[in-house]
Design a protein around this motif. Structure first.
Motif, short mmCIF file in Angstrom:
data_model
loop_
_atom_site.label_atom_id
_atom_site.label_comp_id
_atom_site.label_asym_id
_atom_site.label_seq_id
_atom_site.Cartn_x
_atom_site.Cartn_y
_atom_site.Cartn_z
N GLU A 25 -7.47 -13.44 -15.81
CA GLU A 25 -7.38 -12.01 -15.52
C GLU A 25 -6.61 -11.78 -14.23
N GLY A 26 -5.66 -10.85 -14.29
CA GLY A 26 -4.85 -10.54 -13.13
C GLY A 26 -3.45 -11.13 -13.20
N THR A 27 -3.23 -12.03 -14.17
CA THR A 27 -1.90 -12.62 -14.34
C THR A 27 -1.14 -11.86 -15.43
N PRO A 28 0.19 -11.96 -15.45
CA PRO A 28 0.98 -11.23 -16.45
C PRO A 28 0.64 -11.60 -17.90
N LEU A 29 0.08 -12.80 -18.12
CA LEU A 29 -0.20 -13.25 -19.48
C LEU A 29 -1.67 -13.10 -19.85
N GLN A 30 -2.41 -12.30 -19.09
CA GLN A 30 -3.85 -12.19 -19.31
C GLN A 30 -4.20 -11.66 -20.71
N ASP A 31 -3.32 -10.88 -21.30
CA ASP A 31 -3.62 -10.26 -22.59
C ASP A 31 -3.02 -11.01 -23.78
N GLN A 82 -3.47 -10.48 -8.38
CA GLN A 82 -4.83 -10.15 -7.96
C GLN A 82 -5.82 -10.77 -8.95
N THR A 83 -6.29 -11.94 -8.61
CA THR A 83 -7.25 -12.65 -9.47
C THR A 83 -8.53 -12.90 -8.68
N ASN A 84 -9.51 -13.46 -9.37
CA ASN A 84 -10.79 -13.75 -8.71
C ASN A 84 -10.84 -15.14 -8.10
N ILE A 85 -9.69 -15.79 -8.05
CA ILE A 85 -9.65 -17.15 -7.52
C ILE A 85 -9.65 -17.12 -6.00
N LYS A 86 -10.57 -17.86 -5.43
CA LYS A 86 -10.73 -17.89 -3.98
C LYS A 86 -9.79 -18.91 -3.36
N VAL A 87 -9.03 -18.45 -2.36
CA VAL A 87 -8.12 -19.35 -1.66
C VAL A 87 -8.93 -20.38 -0.87
N GLN A 88 -8.53 -21.63 -0.99
CA GLN A 88 -9.24 -22.72 -0.32
C GLN A 88 -8.24 -23.67 0.33
N CYS A 121 -0.41 -19.71 -3.60
CA CYS A 121 0.88 -20.31 -3.91
C CYS A 121 1.98 -19.24 -3.94
N PRO A 122 3.16 -19.51 -3.37
CA PRO A 122 4.23 -18.52 -3.34
C PRO A 122 4.99 -18.40 -4.67
N GLU A 123 4.73 -19.28 -5.63
CA GLU A 123 5.42 -19.23 -6.92
C GLU A 123 4.95 -18.03 -7.74
N ASP A 124 5.69 -17.72 -8.81
CA ASP A 124 5.29 -16.59 -9.66
C ASP A 124 5.04 -17.01 -11.10
N CYS A 125 4.56 -18.24 -11.31
CA CYS A 125 4.26 -18.72 -12.67
C CYS A 125 3.34 -17.71 -13.36
N SER A 126 3.79 -17.15 -14.46
CA SER A 126 3.11 -16.02 -15.10
C SER A 126 1.72 -16.34 -15.61
N TYR A 127 1.44 -17.62 -15.81
CA TYR A 127 0.15 -18.03 -16.38
C TYR A 127 -0.88 -18.39 -15.31
N CYS A 128 -0.46 -18.47 -14.06
CA CYS A 128 -1.29 -19.12 -13.03
C CYS A 128 -2.01 -18.14 -12.12
N GLY A 129 -3.31 -18.27 -12.05
CA GLY A 129 -4.12 -17.42 -11.19
C GLY A 129 -4.06 -17.79 -9.73
N GLN A 130 -3.36 -18.90 -9.41
CA GLN A 130 -3.28 -19.33 -8.02
C GLN A 130 -2.08 -18.74 -7.29
N ALA A 131 -1.25 -18.00 -8.00
CA ALA A 131 -0.10 -17.35 -7.37
C ALA A 131 -0.58 -16.23 -6.45
N ALA A 132 -0.12 -16.25 -5.22
CA ALA A 132 -0.60 -15.29 -4.21
C ALA A 132 -0.29 -13.84 -4.60
N ARG A 133 0.74 -13.63 -5.39
CA ARG A 133 1.17 -12.26 -5.72
C ARG A 133 0.28 -11.60 -6.77
#
Length: 338
Positions: free
Chosen positions: A233-239, A71-77, A57-69
């Motif tokens: 993990e990998g999103t700005p809000l991971q911690d 680096q998360t372990n979510i596999k693009v499908q 996803c091209p969005e930058d929602c800080s909580y979302c692991g689906q944002a392309a920007r």
């Protein structure tokens, strides 16, 4: 029997703040009372959520692991085949779900072949006799009308947080973009599913402001999901810290009191809650959950069907009427095996 609490669309922030800040047990009592005026407190709607297009996803929602920007372990499908989605919906119905939600990691709906395929998915799930819900990002009124004509029952588009805090969480779209999509959904005659997330770093005032926006819409959202941040993990809000369950209970109770006719959905975050904690959420007015195989709620863990059936049985709850015969039989089997 006392009269039902009246629906209001003219709440003030101070009024909601006073409700939100009530002593917790008093707040829960008031919410439970309102809940019983408007709903069968023994019933919980079972909903299943499937990611039909994941990641990238091209969005930058800080909580979302689906944002392309990020680096998360979510596999693009890519978008799933229609037949596979319908099969998932049938299985969800057999397991007790009456609502099937399809989510695509898009910024917005585009008039292309993928949208045509989603239209076919909506038609197919609708033919199963389930409530069909989609969350596909921003959409125009014309696109909403196409979805409605295909049989879409509900559209999810969460506010996420308050208007004031929104830009701290997302910069690639505005709060007004959210409101515009919800308005387009309403104009098309589709029911609205809209709530938010707590645990983003927002203040109690932000939570109250979000509830104010929802409760003062011309018509309350028929469904109000209350989510606890799922830290990816990998999103700005991971911690961020784990959301306190009593804060979830307080949000659910307040939403129940000010939007009495809505379904209040105990959504993301259940995997980190005990059965006792979830029980308090039901007591406070939650009457819907997402369930499914022990796989994912979109891309974060979610309890499995067997765990949820056992929990409902332990709490003296049952799937909402209108479920499939097979689901009813399955729940009766759980009770018989006590």
């Amino acid at each position: 029997m006392r009269d039902k609490t009246k629906l209001r669309n003219d709440w003030t922030k101070q009024e909601i703040e006073e409700i939100y800040n009530l002593p917790l047990l008093e707040l829960i009592y008031k919410a439970a009372t309102v809940h019983r005026e408007w709903h069968n407190a023994e019933e919980v709607q079972m909903s299943t959520l499937l990611s039909i297009k994941t990641g990238g996803c091209p969005e930058d929602c800080s909580y979302c692991g689906q944002a392309a920007r990020y680096q998360t372990n979510i596999k693009v499908q890519a978008l799933l085949p229609t037949e596979q989605v319908i099969a998932h919906a049938q299985k969800a119905k057999d397991n007790g779900s009456s609502r099937f939600c399809m989510a695509a990691a898009w910024r917005e709906v585009r008039n292309n072949r993928d949208f045509d395929r989603v239209i076919d998915m909506v038609k197919g799930v609708n033919e199963l006799g389930m409530e069909v819900c989609c969350t596909l990002g921003m959409l125009t009124e014309e696109q909403a009308i196409r979805l409605q004509e295909a049989g879409l029952y509900a559209y999810n588009h969460n506010l996420d947080t308050s208007e004031q805090y929104y830009e701290e969480i997302i910069s690639t779209r505005t709060f007004d973009n959210r409101i515009n999509t919800i308005n387009n959904v309403r104009k098309a005659g589709i029911t609205v599913c809209s709530g938010g997330i707590i645990g983003l770093g927002e203040t109690h005032g932000d939570r109250i402001s979000m509830l104010l926006t929802l409760s003062n819409m011309p018509k309350h959202p028929e469904s109000v999901p209350i989510n606890a941040l799922a830290r990816v993990e990998g999103t700005p809000l991971q911690d961020n810290e784990k959301t306190n369950t009593w804060e979830m209970v307080r949000m659910i109770a307040t939403a129940r009191i000010i939007m009495p006719s809505s379904m209040v959905r105990l959504s993301a975050g259940r995997i980190e809650m005990t059965e006792f904690e979830q029980g308090w959420c039901f007591m406070a007015g939650a009457n819907s959950i997402f369930t499914g195989e022990r796989e994912t709620l979109l891309v974060t863990p979610n309890p499995g069907v067997s765990e949820d059936m056992q929990m409902l049985q332990n709490l003296g709850l049952k799937p909402m009427k209108g479920q499939s015969e097979k689901a009813t039989e399955q729940f009766e089997t759980w009770n018989a095996n006590l």
